[in-house]
Structures are given as C-alpha cells and as structure tokens.
Design a protein around this motif. Sequence first.
Motif, short mmCIF file in Angstrom:
data_model
loop_
_atom_site.label_atom_id
_atom_site.label_comp_id
_atom_site.label_asym_id
_atom_site.label_seq_id
_atom_site.Cartn_x
_atom_site.Cartn_y
_atom_site.Cartn_z
N ARG A 73 -3.09 -60.77 6.80
CA ARG A 73 -2.90 -59.24 6.09
C ARG A 73 -1.98 -58.59 7.06
NH1 ARG A 73 -4.18 -58.20 0.60
NH2 ARG A 73 -6.34 -59.29 0.27
N LEU A 74 -2.30 -58.45 8.48
CA LEU A 74 -1.70 -57.59 9.10
C LEU A 74 -0.31 -58.20 9.50
CD1 LEU A 74 -2.68 -55.37 10.85
CD2 LEU A 74 -3.16 -56.73 12.92
N LEU A 75 -0.17 -59.58 9.40
CA LEU A 75 1.30 -59.98 9.51
C LEU A 75 2.16 -59.80 8.32
CD1 LEU A 75 0.75 -63.55 10.87
CD2 LEU A 75 2.14 -62.05 12.21
N ARG A 76 1.66 -59.51 7.29
CA ARG A 76 2.29 -59.41 5.93
C ARG A 76 2.44 -57.90 6.01
NH1 ARG A 76 -1.24 -60.44 0.95
NH2 ARG A 76 -1.36 -62.43 2.29
N LEU A 77 1.83 -57.04 6.46
CA LEU A 77 1.89 -55.52 6.60
C LEU A 77 3.13 -55.24 7.60
CD1 LEU A 77 0.69 -52.87 5.74
CD2 LEU A 77 -0.57 -52.88 7.64
N ARG A 78 3.12 -55.96 8.61
CA ARG A 78 4.21 -55.78 9.54
C ARG A 78 5.69 -56.30 9.20
NH1 ARG A 78 4.92 -52.64 13.28
NH2 ARG A 78 3.67 -53.38 15.08
N VAL A 122 6.58 -48.97 10.57
CA VAL A 122 5.21 -48.40 10.92
C VAL A 122 4.62 -48.79 11.77
CG1 VAL A 122 2.97 -47.95 9.82
CG2 VAL A 122 4.96 -48.04 8.37
N GLY A 123 4.14 -47.63 12.91
CA GLY A 123 3.41 -48.22 14.18
C GLY A 123 2.11 -48.66 13.83
N LEU A 124 1.43 -49.62 14.34
CA LEU A 124 0.16 -49.94 14.19
C LEU A 124 -0.74 -49.85 15.09
CD1 LEU A 124 0.86 -53.33 12.31
CD2 LEU A 124 -0.10 -51.26 11.29
#
Length: 249
Positions: A47-52, A58-60
């Motif tokens: 999910r995080l890879l998809r978000l990035r 967007v800073g994570l």
Amino acid sequence: RVLGEPHDVAQTASWARLDGLLRERPATAAVVDLRTGSGTLPGALERLLRLRATYPSVGLVVVEQGVGDPELLFELGRCGFEHLILLDFDRLDWRLRRAAAIAAAESVLAPVMRALGPGVHPREAMTVRLAFEAVQRRWTAEELARHVGLSRPHLSVRLRAEGLPSAGRLLTWARLLHAGRWLTDPGRSAESVSRQLEYASGSGFRRALRTFLGLTPSEVIEQGGLDCVLRAFLAECALRPRIARLEVA
C-alpha cells in the motif's frame, strides 16, 4: 492530538480514503500507521509503495511499534523509499511535529528556499515560508500581513524592496509553485489541483497559469513541473546578493 497547531489535520482509517484526501485536499505530508487496514507488513508496504508511486510529492512519515525491528528495516530498505521518515508509535511527541514539518517542507518549500538562497533577508524569508503555509490555511494577503505583524501595503513595500513580489502576487506564486509540484503526481489532474488550490473553476486555474507562466497545465508538466514554475518565479524576483561582512573590534 500530538500534531495540533500549526497543522490542519485530516484523518482516516482507510487507505482508499487517504487516496481521496491526497487527491482533493492541499496535503503536503501524510502520517501513516503502517498496520492500518492490512495487518501484515507485506500488505502495508505494498500500500505504501502504491501511495508513493501515485503521490510522489507527498512527504511520508511512517509510525510503527518497534521501529528497530530488523525485518521492518530490511523491507523498507529493499523498497527503496526516498524522503521517508520512520518513527516509533510509542514516542509520538515533539518528534512527530518535527517530522511532519520536515516532510511537508521538502515537497515545495525547501526547494524554493534553497533556490532563493542567501539573497533574501531573514524577515522576508519568514514571510515566504508563511506564504506557503497560507496555501494550506487559506489566508488572504491581509491575513498573511497580519501574521507577519504589518499592514498589507507595508508588507508589500518591504517585499519589493528585497526584490520579491508584493504580498498578493507572492501568495499567487505560492499556489502556483504547489501546482507545479502536484501536477506531476500521477494521482492528480489539473482539475483536482485547481480544487486543492481553491480556484473557483478549472478555467480560473488555467488562466492563472497562462497569466504568470504563459503555459497550460500539460506544458508545465512537460517542462519540469516545479522546476518550470520556480524558474518563472525567480525570473520575476530581483534578488541582490548579500555580502557577509566580518567586523573586527
């Protein structure tokens, strides 16, 4: 509760809803509980890879219990994340406020301040930073001046004396610099960016780009996104180099 002022915080327990928030809100950073909605580390990382990939601007900030876990660190390293801040869930105090500020600033503000360099007096540099905050806080030029502690006309005089645009134009440039960064995100469109920046319509947003840059949203993307808008902003500025003096008693 930890973030509080000066951040405006929207929260959700759904990855899908997070995607919607990033697409429709003027968000510059996301704080993510790694186990939200998945329960497993591989699922969360996917999910995080998809978000990035969808919102690279967007800073994570990722929070997780036991951030020293070797498996977690190995998997995060293998994913190749850049500009990701990892915090322990049990230590979300001032560290989270600082991490969120760093993550948000790196999106647009930090590149702009690096480009302005030492040619801007510290008090006007603070005004530029506040102008970028104003994009999220929906401040008018009068509200920006009030937070600086001046009237709008006096603030504009000081800004122009330093080679910067007037207060009103500085706010518009702050919006367009955000637009330059956001337009290059695969998860956003010109219409969603115009809504995020609170233009009355997509045509109003395009008109601002034509007026200030002479470009369409597609041309901004083709010419480098943020870099393209930043070049135009610096071209309007008339910054004078500052020479540091060493005074000896």
